[in-house]
Design a protein around this motif. Structure first.
Motif, PDB file in Angstrom:
ATOM      1  N   SER A   1      50.642  22.965 -40.479  1.00 29.08           N
ATOM      2  CA  SER A   1      50.298  21.555 -40.284  1.00 29.08           C
ATOM      3  C   SER A   1      48.812  21.383 -39.981  1.00 29.08           C
ATOM      4  CB  SER A   1      51.142  20.953 -39.158  1.00 29.08           C
ATOM      5  OG  SER A   1      50.832  21.551 -37.905  1.00 29.08           O
TER       6      SER A   1
ATOM      7  N   TYR B   1      47.040  21.447 -43.325  1.00 29.61           N
ATOM      8  CA  TYR B   1      47.197  20.180 -44.040  1.00 29.61           C
ATOM      9  C   TYR B   1      46.232  19.137 -43.479  1.00 29.61           C
ATOM     10  CZ  TYR B   1      51.925  21.961 -45.281  1.00 29.61           C
ATOM     11  OH  TYR B   1      52.987  22.695 -45.724  1.00 29.61           O
ATOM     12  N   GLU B   2      46.294  18.968 -42.169  1.00 29.42           N
ATOM     13  CA  GLU B   2      45.499  17.920 -41.523  1.00 29.42           C
ATOM     14  C   GLU B   2      44.009  18.130 -41.720  1.00 29.42           C
ATOM     15  OE1 GLU B   2      46.247  17.134 -37.446  1.00 29.42           O
ATOM     16  OE2 GLU B   2      48.282  16.385 -37.790  1.00 29.42           O
ATOM     17  N   GLU B   3      43.545  19.383 -41.536  1.00 31.13           N
ATOM     18  CA  GLU B   3      42.110  19.616 -41.640  1.00 31.13           C
ATOM     19  C   GLU B   3      41.591  19.343 -43.045  1.00 31.13           C
ATOM     20  OE1 GLU B   3      38.733  22.904 -40.448  1.00 31.13           O
ATOM     21  OE2 GLU B   3      40.565  22.666 -39.289  1.00 31.13           O
TER      22      GLU B   3
ATOM     23  N   GLU C   1      41.519  15.447 -43.486  1.00 29.48           N
ATOM     24  CA  GLU C   1      40.425  14.869 -42.703  1.00 29.48           C
ATOM     25  C   GLU C   1      39.066  15.229 -43.298  1.00 29.48           C
ATOM     26  OE1 GLU C   1      40.714  15.326 -38.408  1.00 29.48           O
ATOM     27  OE2 GLU C   1      42.877  15.589 -38.609  1.00 29.48           O
TER      28      GLU C   1
ATOM     29  N   GLY D   1      49.530  12.587 -47.654  1.00 26.75           N
ATOM     30  CA  GLY D   1      50.360  13.731 -47.285  1.00 26.75           C
ATOM     31  C   GLY D   1      51.397  14.075 -48.333  1.00 26.75           C
TER      32      GLY D   1
ATOM     33  N   SER E   1      52.249   7.019 -45.222  1.00 27.68           N
ATOM     34  CA  SER E   1      52.329   8.434 -44.892  1.00 27.68           C
ATOM     35  C   SER E   1      53.628   9.022 -45.407  1.00 27.68           C
ATOM     36  CB  SER E   1      52.252   8.644 -43.373  1.00 27.68           C
ATOM     37  OG  SER E   1      52.523   9.996 -43.057  1.00 27.68           O
TER      38      SER E   1
ATOM     39  N   SER F   1      51.362  15.837 -41.435  1.00 24.75           N
ATOM     40  CA  SER F   1      49.966  15.819 -41.877  1.00 24.75           C
ATOM     41  C   SER F   1      49.433  14.442 -42.238  1.00 24.75           C
ATOM     42  CB  SER F   1      49.796  16.736 -43.089  1.00 24.75           C
ATOM     43  OG  SER F   1      50.565  16.251 -44.186  1.00 24.75           O
TER      44      SER F   1
ATOM     45  N   ILE G   1      47.714  11.298 -38.732  1.00 26.07           N
ATOM     46  CA  ILE G   1      46.332  11.279 -38.236  1.00 26.07           C
ATOM     47  C   ILE G   1      45.358  10.783 -39.298  1.00 26.07           C
ATOM     48  CG2 ILE G   1      44.420  12.745 -37.455  1.00 26.07           C
ATOM     49  CD1 ILE G   1      46.398  14.281 -35.764  1.00 26.07           C
ATOM     50  N   PRO G   2      45.432  11.264 -40.561  1.00 25.20           N
ATOM     51  CA  PRO G   2      44.561  10.680 -41.589  1.00 25.20           C
ATOM     52  C   PRO G   2      44.760   9.175 -41.751  1.00 25.20           C
ATOM     53  CG  PRO G   2      45.433  12.764 -42.358  1.00 25.20           C
ATOM     54  CD  PRO G   2      46.150  12.448 -41.083  1.00 25.20           C
TER      55      PRO G   2
END
Length: 396
Positions: free
Chosen positions: A127, A130-132, A135, A160, A206, A211, A214-215
């Motif tokens: 996760s 994915y997030e990094e 972002e 996502g 989303s 993931s 947050i984006p």
């Protein structure tokens, strides 16, 4: 000791390979690239290109920034990608290789855009990868001032989404018929221009509780784009509510309930045939929640819900999805926990992915792969397809 989730590097690569004309370069030993490529190719049935600096023991001891430069230049000249993401591995994260400095020095020497991702496998689970990636793409690729160029026609970003195939193609066609355009899919099937144009959308949706949230919050804060995070369009009711959410948000006139009413004889048929059968669900949070409500819709009983990771809204939505059912819920379990429960409960079918084929072979329980990108699973037609496959497997 037997984890059911994987590392940050895997998550980062999985997010990146969905972007068209993109070739990730892993700064690490060759095994990282090989094994991730092998697994993702087996899951998708597609040719996946991931390059590596193929570091040796000497490189780890003395550093290998020059080897990284040479690899990036070779990838740029050989494959001519639009985007080259540079990712650390466990080894290069530990020794502190400065991939950002290398990227800055090569920026004007290569034709591709270049981004960097700190992806040491020990830094987090998938996760985090994915997030990094999402972002970083928003921060480094998206063009903020394009937010002023929005069209009047409703458009959304899907955030996502890491697998495409029939699901994504069918969804795009369905939404277009409703008068809604998909502006960007982050990341499956997108290109650099799509990512640059993310601020043009009117709504973010989303598709991943791990993931995507947050984006979506970053995009709401930066560009004022609101977001929605449930439901996921898998199952008859979930698909109905997904489309209804969008139609209501954009105040569109579309005969959605007429389409749904045509499905009711099929839903009744499957409920009659599947009533009382037991299902085990092994999936990520968003899909597990959708599947839990879907099997209940079919008259089946979810006896196990195994979720590899949980996000901000997972437990709240799961409570809604299971209703008055009382399944065993395993959060971030080990393989042995799942295996022991399945042996004890003996469900009639397992809804999962490629990794669950082990249970089918050894425990003689059919497995339906609802993760495979080559199969239609979303929307009304996807619900019909899954229902028929469940019935066929149980009858065998």
């Amino acid at each position: 000791m037997e984890p059911m989730s994987t590392c940050k590097l895997f998550g980062a690569i999985r997010a990146l390979i969905g972007i068209k004309n993109t070739i990730p370069v892993i700064h690490g030993p060759r095994g990282c690239a090989y094994h991730i490529r092998y697994l993702l190719s087996a899951r998708s049935g597609s040719r996946i290109r991931i390059c590596s600096t193929e570091l040796s023991q000497e490189d780890i001891v003395f550093g290998a920034e020059n080897k990284l430069k040479e690899t990036i230049i070779t990838v740029d000249r050989t494959y001519k990608p639009e985007l080259i993401p540079i990712l650390t591995s466990c080894s290069t994260s530990i020794i502190g290789e400065d991939i950002q400095k290398v990227a800055r020095e090569l920026k004007d020497e290569i034709n591709a855009d270049i981004i960097t991702i700190s992806a040491g496998g020990f830094e987090s689970d998938q996760s985090g990868g994915y997030e990094e990636v999402l972002e970083t793409l928003i921060k480094d690729i998206t063009i903020p001032n394009r937010a002023n160029g929005k069209t009047k026609k409703p458009s959304i970003n899907l955030i996502g989404v890491f697998r495409g195939g029939p699901d994504l193609l069918k969804l795009k066609k369905t939404l277009k018929n409703m008068g809604i355009l998909i502006n960007c899919v982050l990341t499956s099937g997108s290109n650099l221009e799509d990512i640059k144009n993310i601020p043009l959308a009117h709504l973010n949706y989303s598709f991943c509780d791990i993931s995507g949230i947050i984006p979506c919050k970053i995009l709401e804060e930066e560009f004022g784009i609101p977001y929605v995070y449930y439901p996921f369009p898998m199952g008859f009711s979930n698909s109905l509510n997904f489309f209804k959410t969008l139609i209501d948000h954009f105040n569109l006139n579309y005969p959605l309930h007429e389409e749904y009413d045509k499905l009711k004889p099929s839903i009744d048929y499957f409920r009659q045939k599947l009533d009382g059968y037991k299902a085990a669900i092994i999936a990520g949070p968003t899909r597990a929640i959708a599947l839990a409500s879907f099997v209940r819709e079919l008259g089946m009983t979810p006896v196990l819900i195994s979720i590899d990771l949980i996000g901000e809204y997972t437990l709240k939505e799961l409570k809604w999805a299971i209703g008055d059912a009382k399944p065993k819920v395993l959060i971030e379990p080990e393989l042995g926990e799942i295996e022991n429960f399945i042996k004890k409960e003996q469900p009639h079918i397992i809804l999962g992915g490629l990794g669950e084929s082990y249970f089918s072979y050894n425990l003689k329980i059919p497995v339906l792969d609802v993760m495979h990108g080559k199969e239609l699973t979303w929307g009304f037609q996807g619900a019909l397809s899954i229902s028929q496959k469940i019935l066929n497997l149980i009858r065998e």
